[in-house]
Design an enzyme around this catalytic site. Structure first.
Site, PDB file in Angstrom:
ATOM      1  N   LYS A  91       0.865  -1.182   0.000  1.00  0.00           N
ATOM      2  CA  LYS A  91       0.000   0.000   0.000  1.00  0.00           C
ATOM      3  C   LYS A  91       0.899   1.229   0.000  1.00  0.00           C
ATOM      4  O   LYS A  91       2.012   1.210   0.542  1.00  0.00           O
ATOM      5  CB  LYS A  91      -0.887   0.023   1.250  1.00  0.00           C
ATOM      6  CG  LYS A  91      -2.154   0.834   1.091  1.00  0.00           C
ATOM      7  CD  LYS A  91      -3.210   0.059   0.319  1.00  0.00           C
ATOM      8  CE  LYS A  91      -4.560   0.749   0.368  1.00  0.00           C
ATOM      9  NZ  LYS A  91      -5.628  -0.078  -0.218  1.00  0.00           N
ATOM     10  N   VAL A 195     -17.920   3.352  -3.680  1.00  0.00           N
ATOM     11  CA  VAL A 195     -18.431   1.985  -3.542  1.00  0.00           C
ATOM     12  C   VAL A 195     -19.874   1.973  -3.042  1.00  0.00           C
ATOM     13  O   VAL A 195     -20.719   1.248  -3.566  1.00  0.00           O
ATOM     14  CB  VAL A 195     -17.544   1.164  -2.584  1.00  0.00           C
ATOM     15  CG1 VAL A 195     -18.137  -0.227  -2.350  1.00  0.00           C
ATOM     16  CG2 VAL A 195     -16.125   1.053  -3.128  1.00  0.00           C
ATOM     17  N   GLY A 196     -20.149   2.783  -2.024  1.00  0.00           N
ATOM     18  CA  GLY A 196     -21.443   2.745  -1.367  1.00  0.00           C
ATOM     19  C   GLY A 196     -22.623   2.965  -2.291  1.00  0.00           C
ATOM     20  O   GLY A 196     -23.660   2.305  -2.143  1.00  0.00           O
ATOM     21  N   HIS A 197     -22.485   3.855  -3.271  1.00  0.00           N
ATOM     22  CA  HIS A 197     -23.647   4.119  -4.120  1.00  0.00           C
ATOM     23  C   HIS A 197     -23.933   2.943  -5.055  1.00  0.00           C
ATOM     24  O   HIS A 197     -25.085   2.690  -5.410  1.00  0.00           O
ATOM     25  CB  HIS A 197     -23.490   5.438  -4.888  1.00  0.00           C
ATOM     26  CG  HIS A 197     -22.710   5.367  -6.157  1.00  0.00           C
ATOM     27  ND1 HIS A 197     -21.340   5.457  -6.194  1.00  0.00           N
ATOM     28  CD2 HIS A 197     -23.114   5.218  -7.448  1.00  0.00           C
ATOM     29  CE1 HIS A 197     -20.928   5.378  -7.446  1.00  0.00           C
ATOM     30  NE2 HIS A 197     -21.974   5.227  -8.227  1.00  0.00           N
TER      31      HIS A 197
END
Length: 366
Positions: A91, A195-197
């Protein structure tokens, strides 16, 4: 206090002495001309080149940035192992407010830093970075994924990330209620961004009762204007207390499950896209003690990394979606292992991932 290199002693302690240590390589990057300050952390290459996104965030201190890079890269080792990918974990974090300091010059400088590792680390998007940014980084670094289709990439990885979380929810429902259907289930989503939508779309299509919140009013408005039956909640504190909530989906930054939130959480399942949801070791036991089923974050949110990994071999969406669909089976296997071993699901997932990494390392003579 600093050592002879001028680095804060706390940072060096984090690298070599703390529980977060054990990484193969950590690179501190700086380009004065562009203002780039970044940390690239490679946790493991036992399964193959380290793969993980680039987070662009205004950290309060260099120590905080290093700690985040270490945590996130370690999480990627486990995520990639559980996703069945031939990649280790890495990362990167870029320090600063992307809205203020992100420039083409800075991204190109960052690309040169990643390229200097010769393929040990493959980068992609994360919080604060987007497909357009990866297109710029790729001009200096061929070990870049998450690019646009026009530049040989797969585009937005949040589509399959959301699909994988949805599969994790279905597996949780199957394990807890004996039916994978989410119709009529009350699902609360904290964070309806990249991501959430997409997750909302899956849930609404299946007939779930969806509650959402986000620090950005425009993100919530986009959802409620599109779906009049989605309920907006003031904030996360209110969301986790919604009466009769079946599933809670943290889809923003990490640490959502902590000593304050777990005791008041009404949901019977936690399954979301955010990384590092457990604020500290022991939270998974607190969830289990309350009878809350936890679908390990790095398992269910692996759809995105499955997608970007596929770019390295010539992207095929249908192939990636088929792999992401297996998150359903993987999640069920983790719940079964947890029950058999008498441990929380997070610990069971860790054991399975560690076994795969250990076997790979042993096979390579490490």
């Amino acid at each position: 206090m600093t050592d002879v290199t001028g680095a804060p002693a706390e940072v060096l302690h984090t690298l070599f002495q703390s529980d977060q240590g054990g990484h193969e390589q950590v690179v501190l990057c700086q380009d004065r001309a562009s203002g780039l300050k970044a940390v690239i952390a490679i946790h493991s290459t036992a399964l193959g080149p380290a793969l993980g996104g680039t987070r662009f965030y205004p950290y309060a201190s260099e120590e905080e940035a290093v700690a985040d890079a270490l945590n996130l890269s370690r999480g990627m080792s486990y995520k990639n192992a559980m996703a069945g990918l031939d990649h280790g974990g890495g990362k990167a974090v870029i320090i600063g407010d992307p809205d203020r300091i992100k420039t083409e010059q800075l991204l190109l400088a960052y690309g040169r830093m990643v390229a200097s590792l010769g393929g040990r680390y493959v980068t992609a998007c994360d919080v604060g970075t987007y497909v357009a940014d990866m297109d710029v980084v790729a001009r200096e670094c061929r070990w870049t994924t998450g690019r646009s289709p026009e530049n040989g990439g797969a585009g937005d990885s949040s589509v399959l990330t959301a699909f994988g979380v949805y599969q994790g929810m279905r597996a949780s429902a199957q394990y807890l209620w004996g039916d994978p259907s989410l119709r009529g289930k009350r699902v609360g989503i904290a964070g309806v961004g990249k991501v959430g939508h997409h997750l909302v779309e899956h849930l609404v299509a299946e007939g779930a009762e969806v509650f959402v919140t986000d620090v950005r009013e425009d993100a919530v408005r986009r959802i409620t204007e599109r779906h009049g039956n989605v309920v907006a909640v003031a904030d996360t504190e209110a969301l986790i207390r919604v009466e009769g909530l079946d599933i809670y989906a943290p889809c923003a930054l990490g640490g959502a499950l902590n000593d304050d939130s777990v005791p008041v959480l009404t949901a019977k399942v936690v399954c979301g896209a955010a990384n590092n949801q457990l604020a500290h070791p022991g939270v998974e036991k607190d969830l289990a003690d309350r009878g809350i089923l936890y679908a390990p974050d790095y398992v269910v949110n692996a759809g995105g990394v499955i997608q970007v990994a596929d770019e390295l071999h010539g992207f095929d969406f249908d192939r990636c979606k088929a792999k992401a669909a297996k998150i359903y089976d993987t999640t069920l296997a983790i719940f079964a292992r947890a029950k058999a071993d008498g441990i929380p699901p997070a610990a069971a997932a860790d054991r399975i991932a560690e076994q795969r990494m250990h076997e790979a390392a042993a096979g390579r003579g490490r």
